[in-house]
Design an enzyme around this catalytic site. Structure first.
Site, short mmCIF file in Angstrom:
data_model
loop_
_atom_site.label_atom_id
_atom_site.label_comp_id
_atom_site.label_asym_id
_atom_site.label_seq_id
_atom_site.Cartn_x
_atom_site.Cartn_y
_atom_site.Cartn_z
N ASP A 129 -5.67 -7.00 -2.55
CA ASP A 129 -5.23 -8.26 -1.96
C ASP A 129 -5.02 -8.07 -0.46
OD1 ASP A 129 -5.15 -9.23 -4.54
OD2 ASP A 129 -3.01 -8.79 -4.78
N1 URA Z 1 -2.82 -5.47 -8.25
C1 URA Z 1 -2.47 -6.50 -7.44
O1 URA Z 1 -1.69 -7.35 -7.85
N2 URA Z 1 -3.00 -6.54 -6.21
C2 URA Z 1 -3.84 -5.61 -5.72
O2 URA Z 1 -4.26 -5.71 -4.55
C3 URA Z 1 -4.19 -4.55 -6.55
C4 URA Z 1 -3.67 -4.50 -7.82
#
Ligand code: URA
Length: 239
Positions: A106
């Site tokens: 993310d």
């Molecule tokens: N899980 C999440 O919620 N976000 C990420 O970026 C990676 C794993």
């Protein structure tokens, strides 16, 4: 072992179209072992081939395998919309070679991000069948409790997943930080699992994949490094 003309070598390494590479060479911008080479048809053995463009040293690589310590506020998408893309942290030649993230983090997640231009490697690493463990440090809004850990290890049901998802390892690192190891890579998985277990993730960092750990790489946020064969081998290992 393979031999290629200098213009083709530069093109394969992301320096632009063949024509553009021929201009670079003719303009005297490329040197090999200190000698400027102006004939783009000159043939070289590609294995371990070292050259300079605008004085900057490069080594021929058939494929690129790198690890980036991703800072927050960068998007993994190829067409980023709200934040700059992670490719903007790498040499521009890498974009022309179609280097891309292996899976996604993310925009606000930091830490270990693999990137490559090897489609087979990207596919193999991302395949759910391989169960490659991904290790995260998740900061939580509410304190970590034994019940939360039990819940995440037992499995939580996410609304669009047919079966509960569980952490393969879940340990308290401090009052508000959990180590979570997952073998899947579902969308927002850590954040959604924490929410489903009654807490809230306020910051997330990926600290490792398989046996490859970010700490051992000593990369500051925003820094990247080529992976050697030993490090690539660690990717399939245990956390
Ligand atoms: N899980 C999440 O919620 N976000 C990420 O970026 C990676 C794993």
């Amino acid at each position: 072992m393979s031999k290629l003309a200098l213009d083709r070598i530069l093109q394969s390494q992301g320096f632009g179209t063949r024509k553009w590479c021929q201009h670079l060479i003719a303009d005297g911008e490329v040197d090999i072992a200190g000698e400027t080479v102006t004939d783009s048809r000159t043939i070289f053995e590609t294995d371990g081939f070292e050259f300079r463009v605008y004085g900057e040293p490069w080594t021929f690589r058939e494929h690129i395998y790198i690890v980036l310590n991703k800072p927050a506020d960068y998007e993994c998408s190829r067409k980023p919309s709200h934040h700059p893309g992670v490719l903007s942290l790498l040499p521009e030649q890498f974009s022309l070679r179609d280097v891309q993230p292996v899976g996604r983090l993310d925009h606000d997640t930091t830490g270990l991000l693999l990137m490559s231009d090897d489609g087979a490697f990207i596919h193999a690493q991302s395949s759910p069948k391989r169960h490659v463990p991904k290790i995260y440090a998740a900061t939580t809004h509410d304190p970590v409790t034994p019940k939360l850990i039990e819940h995440l290890l037992a499995g939580v049901k996410l609304h669009d997943e047919p079966t509960p998802l569980s952490a393969v390892v879940c340990e308290m690192l401090d009052t508000h930080t959990l180590k979570i190891v997952l073998e899947q890579g579902k969308y927002h998985q850590v954040k959604r699992m924490l929410a489903a277990a009654g807490n809230h993730c306020t910051a997330l960092r990926r600290t490792g994949i398989g046996g490859l750990h970010l700490d051992a790489l000593e990369l500051k946020e925003g820094e990247w490094r080529y992976l050697d064969d030993v490090q690539l081998g660690l990717l399939a290992g245990t956390p």
